[in-house]
Design a protein around this motif. Structure first.
Motif, PDB file in Angstrom:
ATOM      1  N   CYS A  34       0.832  -1.217   0.000  1.00 15.38           N
ATOM      2  CA  CYS A  34       0.000   0.000   0.000  1.00 15.38           C
ATOM      3  C   CYS A  34       0.855   1.250   0.000  1.00 15.38           C
ATOM      4  O   CYS A  34       0.570   2.212  -0.722  1.00 15.38           O
ATOM      5  CB  CYS A  34      -0.934   0.007   1.213  1.00 15.38           C
ATOM      6  SG  CYS A  34      -2.276  -1.156   1.088  1.00 15.38           S
ATOM      7  N   ILE A  45      -8.329   1.819  -6.673  1.00 11.86           N
ATOM      8  CA  ILE A  45      -9.285   1.093  -5.835  1.00 11.86           C
ATOM      9  C   ILE A  45     -10.698   1.376  -6.349  1.00 11.86           C
ATOM     10  O   ILE A  45     -11.089   2.533  -6.503  1.00 11.86           O
ATOM     11  CB  ILE A  45      -9.161   1.516  -4.356  1.00 11.86           C
ATOM     12  CG1 ILE A  45      -7.772   1.148  -3.830  1.00 11.86           C
ATOM     13  CG2 ILE A  45     -10.264   0.871  -3.509  1.00 11.86           C
ATOM     14  CD1 ILE A  45      -7.473   1.690  -2.445  1.00 11.86           C
ATOM     15  N   PRO A  46     -11.463   0.318  -6.629  1.00 15.32           N
ATOM     16  CA  PRO A  46     -12.812   0.526  -7.168  1.00 15.32           C
ATOM     17  C   PRO A  46     -13.712   1.275  -6.188  1.00 15.32           C
ATOM     18  O   PRO A  46     -13.602   1.089  -4.970  1.00 15.32           O
ATOM     19  CB  PRO A  46     -13.341  -0.895  -7.386  1.00 15.32           C
ATOM     20  CG  PRO A  46     -12.142  -1.784  -7.356  1.00 15.32           C
ATOM     21  CD  PRO A  46     -11.122  -1.098  -6.510  1.00 15.32           C
ATOM     22  N   THR A  49     -15.365   0.238  -2.351  1.00 16.27           N
ATOM     23  CA  THR A  49     -14.536  -0.682  -1.579  1.00 16.27           C
ATOM     24  C   THR A  49     -14.543  -0.231  -0.126  1.00 16.27           C
ATOM     25  O   THR A  49     -14.354   0.955   0.141  1.00 16.27           O
ATOM     26  CB  THR A  49     -13.087  -0.696  -2.116  1.00 16.27           C
ATOM     27  OG1 THR A  49     -13.118  -1.110  -3.478  1.00 16.27           O
ATOM     28  CG2 THR A  49     -12.200  -1.627  -1.314  1.00 16.27           C
ATOM     29  N   PRO A  50     -14.763  -1.155   0.826  1.00 16.98           N
ATOM     30  CA  PRO A  50     -14.783  -0.749   2.235  1.00 16.98           C
ATOM     31  C   PRO A  50     -13.449  -0.141   2.646  1.00 16.98           C
ATOM     32  O   PRO A  50     -12.394  -0.537   2.149  1.00 16.98           O
ATOM     33  CB  PRO A  50     -15.019  -2.067   2.987  1.00 16.98           C
ATOM     34  CG  PRO A  50     -15.561  -3.005   1.983  1.00 16.98           C
ATOM     35  CD  PRO A  50     -15.024  -2.568   0.651  1.00 16.98           C
ATOM     36  N   SER A  52     -10.084   0.787   4.863  1.00 12.04           N
ATOM     37  CA  SER A  52      -9.162   0.000   5.670  1.00 12.04           C
ATOM     38  C   SER A  52      -8.551   0.909   6.720  1.00 12.04           C
ATOM     39  O   SER A  52      -8.865   2.092   6.800  1.00 12.04           O
ATOM     40  CB  SER A  52      -8.079  -0.615   4.793  1.00 12.04           C
ATOM     41  OG  SER A  52      -7.356   0.410   4.148  1.00 12.04           O
TER      42      SER A  52
END
Length: 68
Positions: A34, A45-46, A49-50, A52
Protein backbone atom coordinates in the motif's frame (compact mmCIF):
# COMPACT_ATOMS: atom_id res chain seq x y z
CA UNK A 1 -17.44 -23.12 -17.59
CA UNK A 2 -15.71 -24.06 -14.36
CA UNK A 3 -17.52 -25.75 -11.52
CA UNK A 4 -18.62 -23.49 -8.69
CA UNK A 5 -17.29 -24.31 -5.23
CA UNK A 6 -20.03 -25.09 -2.72
CA UNK A 7 -20.20 -23.20 0.55
CA UNK A 8 -19.40 -26.37 2.52
CA UNK A 9 -16.32 -27.07 0.37
CA UNK A 10 -15.12 -23.49 0.76
CA UNK A 11 -15.68 -23.59 4.52
CA UNK A 12 -13.75 -26.88 4.79
CA UNK A 13 -10.87 -25.38 2.77
CA UNK A 14 -10.75 -22.27 4.98
CA UNK A 15 -10.85 -24.36 8.17
CA UNK A 16 -7.94 -26.46 6.90
CA UNK A 17 -5.87 -23.26 6.53
CA UNK A 18 -6.31 -22.47 10.24
CA UNK A 19 -2.94 -22.04 11.89
CA UNK A 20 -1.13 -22.26 8.53
CA UNK A 21 -1.08 -18.56 7.62
CA UNK A 22 1.50 -16.15 9.07
CA UNK A 23 -0.88 -13.23 9.55
CA UNK A 24 1.79 -10.82 10.82
CA UNK A 25 3.91 -11.37 7.68
CA UNK A 26 0.88 -10.98 5.39
CA UNK A 27 -0.16 -7.73 7.08
CA UNK A 28 3.41 -6.34 6.90
CA UNK A 29 3.58 -7.20 3.18
CA UNK A 30 0.14 -5.69 2.53
CA UNK A 31 1.10 -2.48 4.31
CA UNK A 32 4.37 -2.26 2.35
CA UNK A 33 2.47 -2.75 -0.93
CA UNK A 34 0.00 0.00 0.00
CA UNK A 35 2.81 2.40 0.85
CA UNK A 36 4.66 1.60 -2.40
CA UNK A 37 1.50 1.99 -4.49
CA UNK A 38 0.87 5.44 -3.02
CA UNK A 39 -1.63 7.70 -4.76
CA UNK A 40 -1.59 5.61 -7.95
CA UNK A 41 -2.64 2.59 -5.92
CA UNK A 42 -5.35 4.55 -4.13
CA UNK A 43 -6.67 5.79 -7.47
CA UNK A 44 -7.05 2.22 -8.73
CA UNK A 45 -9.29 1.09 -5.83
CA UNK A 46 -12.81 0.53 -7.17
CA UNK A 47 -15.55 2.83 -5.84
CA UNK A 48 -17.49 1.27 -2.97
CA UNK A 49 -14.54 -0.68 -1.58
CA UNK A 50 -14.78 -0.75 2.23
CA UNK A 51 -12.24 1.46 4.00
CA UNK A 52 -9.16 0.00 5.67
CA UNK A 53 -6.98 1.16 8.53
CA UNK A 54 -5.14 4.42 7.87
CA UNK A 55 -1.46 3.76 7.14
CA UNK A 56 -0.34 6.80 9.13
CA UNK A 57 -1.46 5.22 12.43
CA UNK A 58 1.70 3.11 12.56
CA UNK A 59 -0.37 0.06 13.52
CA UNK A 60 -1.51 -2.70 11.25
CA UNK A 61 -4.19 -3.76 13.69
CA UNK A 62 -5.27 -2.67 17.19
CA UNK A 63 -3.04 -3.81 20.01
CA UNK A 64 -4.65 -5.57 22.97
CA UNK A 65 -1.91 -5.08 25.54
CA UNK A 66 -4.21 -3.71 28.23
CA UNK A 67 -5.29 -6.83 30.09
CA UNK A 68 -7.46 -6.28 33.14
Amino acid sequence: MGEQMSFDTLLKFINELRGQIDLDAILRDAQALCICAGENGAASIPPGTPPSLPIDSGLLYPQQDDVL
